[in-house]
Each structure stands twice: as structure tokens, then as C-alpha cells.
Design a protein around this motif. Structure first.
Motif, PDB file in Angstrom:
ATOM      1  N   GLY A  38      12.267  55.893  -5.668  1.00  0.00           N
ATOM      2  CA  GLY A  38      12.317  57.276  -6.150  1.00  0.00           C
ATOM      3  C   GLY A  38      13.748  57.701  -6.403  1.00  0.00           C
ATOM      4  O   GLY A  38      14.651  56.870  -6.576  1.00  0.00           O
ATOM      5  N   GLU A  39      13.952  59.004  -6.412  1.00  0.00           N
ATOM      6  CA  GLU A  39      15.256  59.551  -6.782  1.00  0.00           C
ATOM      7  C   GLU A  39      16.138  59.745  -5.542  1.00  0.00           C
ATOM      8  O   GLU A  39      17.154  59.070  -5.378  1.00  0.00           O
ATOM      9  CB  GLU A  39      14.986  60.869  -7.500  1.00  0.00           C
ATOM     10  CG  GLU A  39      16.211  61.595  -7.960  1.00  0.00           C
ATOM     11  CD  GLU A  39      15.832  62.842  -8.752  1.00  0.00           C
ATOM     12  OE1 GLU A  39      14.856  62.810  -9.530  1.00  0.00           O
ATOM     13  OE2 GLU A  39      16.514  63.868  -8.576  1.00  0.00           O
ATOM     14  N   GLY A  40      15.710  60.651  -4.691  1.00  0.00           N
ATOM     15  CA  GLY A  40      16.492  60.917  -3.487  1.00  0.00           C
ATOM     16  C   GLY A  40      15.672  61.798  -2.575  1.00  0.00           C
ATOM     17  O   GLY A  40      14.674  62.376  -2.993  1.00  0.00           O
ATOM     18  N   PRO A  41      16.085  61.905  -1.315  1.00  0.00           N
ATOM     19  CA  PRO A  41      15.331  62.702  -0.349  1.00  0.00           C
ATOM     20  C   PRO A  41      15.270  64.180  -0.739  1.00  0.00           C
ATOM     21  O   PRO A  41      16.236  64.728  -1.276  1.00  0.00           O
ATOM     22  CB  PRO A  41      16.140  62.547   0.951  1.00  0.00           C
ATOM     23  CG  PRO A  41      17.103  61.438   0.722  1.00  0.00           C
ATOM     24  CD  PRO A  41      17.287  61.295  -0.747  1.00  0.00           C
ATOM     25  N   GLY A  42      14.139  64.799  -0.466  1.00  0.00           N
ATOM     26  CA  GLY A  42      14.002  66.247  -0.566  1.00  0.00           C
ATOM     27  C   GLY A  42      14.110  66.845   0.831  1.00  0.00           C
ATOM     28  O   GLY A  42      14.570  66.175   1.773  1.00  0.00           O
ATOM     29  N   GLU A  45      12.027  64.986   3.631  1.00  0.00           N
ATOM     30  CA  GLU A  45      12.556  63.641   3.844  1.00  0.00           C
ATOM     31  C   GLU A  45      13.862  63.707   4.634  1.00  0.00           C
ATOM     32  O   GLU A  45      14.096  62.909   5.543  1.00  0.00           O
ATOM     33  CB  GLU A  45      12.774  62.935   2.495  1.00  0.00           C
ATOM     34  CG  GLU A  45      11.482  62.588   1.747  1.00  0.00           C
ATOM     35  CD  GLU A  45      10.826  63.776   1.052  1.00  0.00           C
ATOM     36  OE1 GLU A  45      11.530  64.796   0.815  1.00  0.00           O
ATOM     37  OE2 GLU A  45       9.618  63.684   0.734  1.00  0.00           O
ATOM     38  N   PRO A  51      11.235  58.387   3.619  1.00  0.00           N
ATOM     39  CA  PRO A  51      11.063  58.686   2.195  1.00  0.00           C
ATOM     40  C   PRO A  51       9.652  59.196   1.875  1.00  0.00           C
ATOM     41  O   PRO A  51       8.674  58.792   2.525  1.00  0.00           O
ATOM     42  CB  PRO A  51      11.290  57.328   1.519  1.00  0.00           C
ATOM     43  CG  PRO A  51      10.890  56.328   2.535  1.00  0.00           C
ATOM     44  CD  PRO A  51      11.232  56.933   3.880  1.00  0.00           C
ATOM     45  N   PHE A  52       9.578  60.051   0.908  1.00  0.00           N
ATOM     46  CA  PHE A  52       8.291  60.506   0.359  1.00  0.00           C
ATOM     47  C   PHE A  52       7.294  60.962   1.430  1.00  0.00           C
ATOM     48  O   PHE A  52       6.203  60.407   1.552  1.00  0.00           O
ATOM     49  CB  PHE A  52       7.671  59.417  -0.539  1.00  0.00           C
ATOM     50  CG  PHE A  52       8.331  59.342  -1.897  1.00  0.00           C
ATOM     51  CD1 PHE A  52       7.995  60.247  -2.902  1.00  0.00           C
ATOM     52  CD2 PHE A  52       9.304  58.394  -2.174  1.00  0.00           C
ATOM     53  CE1 PHE A  52       8.603  60.206  -4.155  1.00  0.00           C
ATOM     54  CE2 PHE A  52       9.919  58.346  -3.419  1.00  0.00           C
ATOM     55  CZ  PHE A  52       9.568  59.251  -4.407  1.00  0.00           C
ATOM     56  N   ASN A  78      14.743  55.065  -2.194  1.00  0.00           N
ATOM     57  CA  ASN A  78      15.268  55.933  -3.248  1.00  0.00           C
ATOM     58  C   ASN A  78      16.584  55.406  -3.803  1.00  0.00           C
ATOM     59  O   ASN A  78      17.249  54.582  -3.173  1.00  0.00           O
ATOM     60  CB  ASN A  78      15.526  57.334  -2.670  1.00  0.00           C
ATOM     61  CG  ASN A  78      14.255  58.114  -2.410  1.00  0.00           C
ATOM     62  OD1 ASN A  78      13.469  58.347  -3.324  1.00  0.00           O
ATOM     63  ND2 ASN A  78      14.031  58.493  -1.160  1.00  0.00           N
ATOM     64  N   HIS A 152       7.576  60.480 -12.133  1.00  0.00           N
ATOM     65  CA  HIS A 152       7.769  60.801 -10.714  1.00  0.00           C
ATOM     66  C   HIS A 152       6.598  61.667 -10.223  1.00  0.00           C
ATOM     67  O   HIS A 152       6.148  62.551 -10.946  1.00  0.00           O
ATOM     68  CB  HIS A 152       9.088  61.570 -10.565  1.00  0.00           C
ATOM     69  CG  HIS A 152       9.563  61.672  -9.160  1.00  0.00           C
ATOM     70  ND1 HIS A 152       8.955  62.485  -8.230  1.00  0.00           N
ATOM     71  CD2 HIS A 152      10.579  61.044  -8.516  1.00  0.00           C
ATOM     72  CE1 HIS A 152       9.589  62.354  -7.067  1.00  0.00           C
ATOM     73  NE2 HIS A 152      10.581  61.493  -7.226  1.00  0.00           N
TER      74      HIS A 152
END
Ligand code: URA
Length: 181
Positions: A38-42, A45, A51-52, A78, A152
Motif C-alpha cells: 500500500g501507500e503508507g500508514p493511516g 495503523e 498495516p491496513f 507499505n 487502493h
């Protein structure tokens, strides 16, 4: 993977270090045949160090289940390992600092397949600036690994009409994955 994680340490290589709660290294099967990037932690996360695990993550879990796999059988990580402020897109210098660690993770896991989730993951791994809408739907070669870009899951939450396209991509991935068994 343990060595890579310990080399990362309490990483201060880019400016995202100052705002993070946890580094999100990656999780799942170290010998996975399939890796999701993926892109990066939100927010979630960053809180949990996994992750995710937020809303997009729940959708990813469903997507993985739809191809008859579980999160434990695949590896999930990510492009960048620390959450950007207000979930903005990662900046080029942040990607540049973090990418060597992802490259080492991929080299350690040696998956047969990578599913690149969204524009940032697909464009970064493929060194491309083609939009994700045009990249998705076919396999690319990434150092001998078959890489499938798709939308995504966070984008799918905002654009549910794109779920059909992701399902087409996942069917192609599943077919090749089973063929490798
Ligand atoms: N979105 C991502 O790209 N990665 C995560 O880990 C969570 C949400």
C-alpha cells in the motif's frame, strides 16, 4: 525480516519520524507467495503499528478473503513506514528514504506476486508516472516478480463503482497464483 526491522531501528531518516506513534513495518507470512504493498500508514495503523487495520484495511481483508486467502498467508506492507501528517501523500524524499527497506523486504520474502495498491505504490515500484487507471489490469515485471497494480481500497470506499475493476484484477491474480501451486 528481523534484521531489516532492526536496521530500521528507531528510524529518523526522514521528517515523518517526528509525527509518528509507531513504525508500521509490515505483517503476515515471511514466505508469502503474494505481497500487498500500500501507500503508507493511516491513523489506525500508526496507533497500532500494523498495516491496513483501519477502514481501508477491513476492505483489503475482504478482498484477500475473496481470493480464498487469509491475511496470515500473504505479506502486507507499505511504500512508507510512518504516517504522513493528516494522511497527505508521501513526498519524494520520504519515499526515497524508506524504499530501500521495502526493497530488502521484497528480496527477503521473494514473493511470486506483488499487488500494488493504488497510484503511489504502483508508480513507485514501476518507476512510472502513468495514472493507476491505465496501469491496472495487467501484470508487469518487477525484478522477476509479477506485479499487478490495482486501485487502493481507500479509493474503493469513495468510488464503489471501481470494485468491479479490482475484482477483475484479483481474478487474474488468483488464476496465476493457483497455476503456480
Ligand atoms: N492505507 C495504506 O496505504 N496503507 C495502510 O497500511 C493503511 C491504509
Amino acid at each position: 525480516l528481523t534484521d531489516i526491522c532492526s536496521d530500521l531501528g528507531d528510524c529518523q531518516r526522514c521528517k515523518l519520524a517526528s509525527g509518528r506513534t509507531h513504525i508500521v513495518f509490515g505483517s503476515g507470512q515471511a514466505a508469502a507467495k503474494l505481497m500487498f504493498v500500500g501507500e503508507g500508514p493511516g491513523f489506525e495503523e500508526d496507533q497500532q503499528g500494523e498495516p491496513f487495520v483501519g477502514a481501508a484495511g477491513q476492505l483489503l481483508t475482504k478482498i484477500i478473503a475473496a481470493i480464498n486467502l487469509s491475511r496470515k498467508q500473504v505479506y502486507i506492507c507499505n511504500i512508507i513506514k510512518c504516517r504522513p501528517p493528516a494522511n497527505r501523500n508521501p513526498e519524494p524524499d520520504e519515499i526515497e528514504s524508506c524504499l530501500p527497506f521495502l526493497e530488502r523486504q521484497i528480496a527477503a520474502i521473494q514473493p511470486d506476486f506483488i499487488c500494488a495498491l493504488g497510484k503511489i505504490a504502483a508508480q513507485t515500484l514501476l518507476k512510472s508516472d502513468v495514472p493507476i487507471s491505465r496501469l491496472r489490469g495487467r501484470f508487469y515485471d518487477y525484478n522477476g516478480i509479477r506485479l499487478m497494480p490495482t486501485y487502493h481500497p481507500a479509493y474503493l470506499l469513495r468510488n464503489p463503482d471501481k470494485k468491479r475493476a479490482v475484482w477483475e484484477d484479483m481474478k487474474m491474480l488468483m488464476k496465476e497464483y493457483r497455476y503456480e501451486d
